[in-house]
Design a protein around this motif. Structure first.
Motif, PDB file in Angstrom:
ATOM      1  N   PRO A 146       6.827  -7.478 -10.489  1.00  0.00           N
ATOM      2  CA  PRO A 146       6.929  -7.609  -9.035  1.00  0.00           C
ATOM      3  C   PRO A 146       5.707  -8.317  -8.453  1.00  0.00           C
ATOM      4  CG  PRO A 146       6.464  -5.330  -9.647  1.00  0.00           C
ATOM      5  CD  PRO A 146       6.754  -6.061 -10.920  1.00  0.00           C
ATOM      6  N   ILE A 147       5.882  -8.845  -7.261  1.00  0.00           N
ATOM      7  CA  ILE A 147       4.835  -9.641  -6.615  1.00  0.00           C
ATOM      8  C   ILE A 147       3.546  -8.846  -6.441  1.00  0.00           C
ATOM      9  CG2 ILE A 147       4.221 -10.823  -4.483  1.00  0.00           C
ATOM     10  CD1 ILE A 147       6.285 -12.281  -6.283  1.00  0.00           C
ATOM     11  N   GLY A 148       3.671  -7.604  -5.984  1.00  0.00           N
ATOM     12  CA  GLY A 148       2.477  -6.791  -5.739  1.00  0.00           C
ATOM     13  C   GLY A 148       1.625  -6.618  -6.977  1.00  0.00           C
ATOM     14  N   ARG A 149       2.271  -6.400  -8.129  1.00  0.00           N
ATOM     15  CA  ARG A 149       1.527  -6.207  -9.376  1.00  0.00           C
ATOM     16  C   ARG A 149       0.800  -7.497  -9.773  1.00  0.00           C
ATOM     17  NH1 ARG A 149       4.801  -3.944 -14.419  1.00  0.00           N
ATOM     18  NH2 ARG A 149       5.069  -2.243 -12.918  1.00  0.00           N
ATOM     19  N   GLN A 150       1.423  -8.645  -9.529  1.00  0.00           N
ATOM     20  CA  GLN A 150       0.805  -9.903  -9.923  1.00  0.00           C
ATOM     21  C   GLN A 150      -0.428 -10.218  -9.064  1.00  0.00           C
ATOM     22  OE1 GLN A 150       3.397 -13.168 -11.175  1.00  0.00           O
ATOM     23  NE2 GLN A 150       5.179 -11.872 -10.750  1.00  0.00           N
ATOM     24  N   ILE A 151      -0.349  -9.923  -7.767  1.00  0.00           N
ATOM     25  CA  ILE A 151      -1.518 -10.138  -6.907  1.00  0.00           C
ATOM     26  C   ILE A 151      -2.633  -9.161  -7.285  1.00  0.00           C
ATOM     27  CG2 ILE A 151      -2.377 -10.129  -4.544  1.00  0.00           C
ATOM     28  CD1 ILE A 151       0.409 -10.924  -3.616  1.00  0.00           C
ATOM     29  N   ALA A 152      -2.251  -7.900  -7.527  1.00  0.00           N
ATOM     30  CA  ALA A 152      -3.247  -6.895  -7.909  1.00  0.00           C
ATOM     31  C   ALA A 152      -3.947  -7.264  -9.205  1.00  0.00           C
ATOM     32  CB  ALA A 152      -2.575  -5.526  -8.031  1.00  0.00           C
ATOM     33  N   GLU A 153      -3.215  -7.917 -10.133  1.00  0.00           N
ATOM     34  CA  GLU A 153      -3.821  -8.319 -11.401  1.00  0.00           C
ATOM     35  C   GLU A 153      -4.953  -9.318 -11.184  1.00  0.00           C
ATOM     36  OE1 GLU A 153      -2.563 -10.259 -15.725  1.00  0.00           O
ATOM     37  OE2 GLU A 153      -1.099 -10.120 -14.111  1.00  0.00           O
ATOM     38  N   CYS A 154      -4.770 -10.224 -10.217  1.00  0.00           N
ATOM     39  CA  CYS A 154      -5.837 -11.187  -9.901  1.00  0.00           C
ATOM     40  C   CYS A 154      -7.106 -10.447  -9.483  1.00  0.00           C
ATOM     41  CB  CYS A 154      -5.401 -12.110  -8.766  1.00  0.00           C
ATOM     42  SG  CYS A 154      -3.958 -13.109  -9.118  1.00  0.00           S
ATOM     43  N   LEU A 155      -6.937  -9.419  -8.657  1.00  0.00           N
ATOM     44  CA  LEU A 155      -8.083  -8.648  -8.167  1.00  0.00           C
ATOM     45  C   LEU A 155      -8.699  -7.816  -9.297  1.00  0.00           C
ATOM     46  CD1 LEU A 155      -6.333  -7.507  -4.894  1.00  0.00           C
ATOM     47  CD2 LEU A 155      -8.205  -9.146  -5.030  1.00  0.00           C
ATOM     48  N   ARG A 156      -7.839  -7.212 -10.107  1.00  0.00           N
ATOM     49  CA  ARG A 156      -8.320  -6.359 -11.194  1.00  0.00           C
ATOM     50  C   ARG A 156      -9.084  -7.173 -12.238  1.00  0.00           C
ATOM     51  NH1 ARG A 156      -3.878  -4.222 -11.853  1.00  0.00           N
ATOM     52  NH2 ARG A 156      -3.090  -5.391 -13.641  1.00  0.00           N
ATOM     53  N   THR A 157      -8.634  -8.384 -12.502  1.00  0.00           N
ATOM     54  CA  THR A 157      -9.300  -9.250 -13.485  1.00  0.00           C
ATOM     55  C   THR A 157     -10.757  -9.484 -13.125  1.00  0.00           C
ATOM     56  OG1 THR A 157      -7.231 -10.368 -14.038  1.00  0.00           O
ATOM     57  CG2 THR A 157      -9.264 -11.545 -14.546  1.00  0.00           C
ATOM     58  N   ARG A 216      -5.403   1.600  -5.471  1.00  0.00           N
ATOM     59  CA  ARG A 216      -4.972   1.728  -4.087  1.00  0.00           C
ATOM     60  C   ARG A 216      -5.565   0.612  -3.229  1.00  0.00           C
ATOM     61  NH1 ARG A 216      -0.862   3.596  -1.020  1.00  0.00           N
ATOM     62  NH2 ARG A 216      -1.553   3.546   1.152  1.00  0.00           N
ATOM     63  N   GLN A 217      -6.836   0.321  -3.462  1.00  0.00           N
ATOM     64  CA  GLN A 217      -7.486  -0.747  -2.704  1.00  0.00           C
ATOM     65  C   GLN A 217      -6.823  -2.097  -2.989  1.00  0.00           C
ATOM     66  OE1 GLN A 217     -11.391   0.102  -4.356  1.00  0.00           O
ATOM     67  NE2 GLN A 217     -12.138   0.748  -2.338  1.00  0.00           N
ATOM     68  N   ASN A 218      -6.445  -2.327  -4.247  1.00  0.00           N
ATOM     69  CA  ASN A 218      -5.802  -3.590  -4.610  1.00  0.00           C
ATOM     70  C   ASN A 218      -4.436  -3.734  -3.947  1.00  0.00           C
ATOM     71  OD1 ASN A 218      -7.957  -4.316  -6.173  1.00  0.00           O
ATOM     72  ND2 ASN A 218      -7.034  -3.694  -8.112  1.00  0.00           N
ATOM     73  N   ARG A 219      -3.698  -2.631  -3.833  1.00  0.00           N
ATOM     74  CA  ARG A 219      -2.407  -2.689  -3.150  1.00  0.00           C
ATOM     75  C   ARG A 219      -2.593  -3.040  -1.674  1.00  0.00           C
ATOM     76  NH1 ARG A 219       0.748  -0.343   0.256  1.00  0.00           N
ATOM     77  NH2 ARG A 219       3.034  -0.321  -0.054  1.00  0.00           N
ATOM     78  N   ASP A 220      -3.593  -2.423  -1.047  1.00  0.00           N
ATOM     79  CA  ASP A 220      -3.865  -2.711   0.366  1.00  0.00           C
ATOM     80  C   ASP A 220      -4.296  -4.162   0.549  1.00  0.00           C
ATOM     81  OD1 ASP A 220      -3.238  -0.102   0.946  1.00  0.00           O
ATOM     82  OD2 ASP A 220      -5.325   0.591   1.054  1.00  0.00           O
ATOM     83  N   LEU A 233       6.237  -6.800  -1.722  1.00  0.00           N
ATOM     84  CA  LEU A 233       5.385  -6.356  -2.815  1.00  0.00           C
ATOM     85  C   LEU A 233       6.200  -5.824  -3.989  1.00  0.00           C
ATOM     86  CD1 LEU A 233       2.458  -4.483  -0.999  1.00  0.00           C
ATOM     87  CD2 LEU A 233       2.326  -6.666  -2.195  1.00  0.00           C
ATOM     88  N   LYS A 234       7.373  -5.273  -3.695  1.00  0.00           N
ATOM     89  CA  LYS A 234       8.202  -4.656  -4.734  1.00  0.00           C
ATOM     90  C   LYS A 234       9.208  -5.628  -5.328  1.00  0.00           C
ATOM     91  CE  LYS A 234       8.005  -0.473  -1.892  1.00  0.00           C
ATOM     92  NZ  LYS A 234       8.806   0.455  -1.057  1.00  0.00           N
ATOM     93  N   GLU A 235       9.335  -6.819  -4.725  1.00  0.00           N
ATOM     94  CA  GLU A 235      10.359  -7.760  -5.170  1.00  0.00           C
ATOM     95  C   GLU A 235       9.847  -8.673  -6.282  1.00  0.00           C
ATOM     96  OE1 GLU A 235      13.094  -8.042  -1.143  1.00  0.00           O
ATOM     97  OE2 GLU A 235      11.715  -9.683  -1.601  1.00  0.00           O
ATOM     98  N   TYR A 236      10.799  -9.341  -6.947  1.00  0.00           N
ATOM     99  CA  TYR A 236      10.486 -10.246  -8.054  1.00  0.00           C
ATOM    100  C   TYR A 236      10.612 -11.688  -7.577  1.00  0.00           C
ATOM    101  CZ  TYR A 236      10.782  -6.145 -11.048  1.00  0.00           C
ATOM    102  OH  TYR A 236      10.553  -4.922 -11.630  1.00  0.00           O
ATOM    103  N   PRO A 237       9.964 -12.639  -8.272  1.00  0.00           N
ATOM    104  CA  PRO A 237       9.978 -14.039  -7.814  1.00  0.00           C
ATOM    105  C   PRO A 237      11.371 -14.601  -7.551  1.00  0.00           C
ATOM    106  CG  PRO A 237       8.341 -13.771  -9.529  1.00  0.00           C
ATOM    107  CD  PRO A 237       9.068 -12.467  -9.436  1.00  0.00           C
TER     108      PRO A 237
END
Length: 329
Positions: A106-117, A124-128, A146-150
């Motif tokens: 999902p989109i939210g996980r992919q954006i959060a991965e950029c931050l986590r890297t 929680r902060q990454n989701r916000d 955030l929950k949807e797929y490309p």
């Protein structure tokens, strides 16, 4: 901020090494917008990918030149150090958003991965932060997205998602590789307006890669015109449009439809095609397509087969290939 000097890069093939970028030089100043323009196959994307060490491996190689980002030499950095720079210092918007996004997350996980890297916050902060980024790039109903797929999103929304990911770590420089390709005209205008707004609000520098001089006119401060792997002209945008000095640049400008174009008349075109990487001449590479009255003399001359034209400063800040047969003046 960024200085590229005599960059050369290419690819190992079964028939030998093919050079796609030939001693390309340009700079990007702080908060400046630089456009790189040219036909498909002229080396624009290879130049951009070389900056971030993203040439396909093992075939892609940088064979010469330097790439300096705020004093750091990128061309010789290892993969670990380049990973730290990608996203944090330089963001990249890739040409096709559907291939830039992972279809199974999902989109939210992919954006959060950029931050986590880059170690920027907890779950929680990454989701916000992801939610904030979607709002910043104008995605409607961001919590749902955030929950949807490309595959559930339109082309324009996917492009906005890719922009959000590129901005996640507040980079100082954003490289946009044909960000409006395959989008309808209305969506193209929205994406360009969004990039301009984000550049100003986030105080970023921007490299915009495109084949469309109309996009360059609307977005950039300076422009580099590339042809067959080389820079053939470079100047402030207003100067390029008012006084193009290279026949290739002039041909690109003539091919743009305008309100003054007579209805139902053929659009101007540049005859011929960009040469393949295996057939690049040493001399002025645009010469076989030039309309200079004595062009045949040059094509049969020793200069065309053995002498590379230099770039000369024809006017303050306006550089052009030094060959009478491809210049307009």
């Amino acid at each position: 901020m960024l200085k590229v000097s005599d960059l050369s890069a290419g690819f190992e093939t079964e028939t030998g090494f093919l050079e796609a970028v030939d001693r390309v030089s340009f700079r990007v100043d702080d908060k400046e917008s630089l456009g790189i323009v040219g036909e498909s196959g002229c080396g624009k994307s290879v130049t951009a990918h070389s900056i971030l060490g993203l040439l396909p491996q093992p075939s892609g190689k940088i064979t010469g030149g330097t790439i300096s980002l705020n004093g750091k030499e990128l061309a010789t950095l290892g993969e670990k150090k380049l990973r730290e720079i990608r996203g944090r210092e330089v963001g990249m918007i890739f040409q096709e958003p559907m291939t830039a996004l992972n279809p199974v997350h999902p989109i939210g996980r992919q954006i959060a991965e950029c931050l986590r890297t880059h170690g920027m916050g907890k779950k929680r902060q990454n989701r916000d932060r992801a939610l904030e980024l979607l709002q910043k790039v104008g995605i409607p109903s961001p919590e749902q997205r955030l929950k949807e797929y490309p595959h559930q999103l339109s082309g324009g929304m996917r492009q906005r998602i890719v922009i959000a990911m590129a901005l996640a770590c507040h980079p100082h420089l954003l490289i946009a590789d044909e960000p409006t390709t395959a989008l309808d005209v209305t969506t193209q205008a929205q994406i360009l307006e969004l990039l301009a707004e984000l550049k100003e609000s986030l105080s970023m520098a921007l490299i915009l890669i495109t084949h469309d001089l109309g996009v360059i006119a609307e977005t950039c401060d300076r422009v580099v015109v590339m042809y067959a792997g080389r820079v053939v002209e470079s100047a402030p945008v207003r100067e390029i449009f008012a006084n193009p000095l290279h026949r290739y640049t002039a041909g690109l400008l003539r091919s743009i439809p305008s309100l003054e174009t007579v209805p139902k008349t053929r659009l101007s075109t540049i005859p011929g095609r960009v040469p393949g990487l295996a057939e690049l001449p040493v001399g002025a590479r645009f010469a076989p397509r030039s309309d200079h009255p004595q062009i045949d003399d040059y094509l049969q001359s020793e200069d065309f087969h053995s002498k590379r034209p230099d770039l000369i400063e024809a006017a303050p800040g306006h550089w052009v290939e030094d060959c009478d047969y491809v210049r307009t003046d």
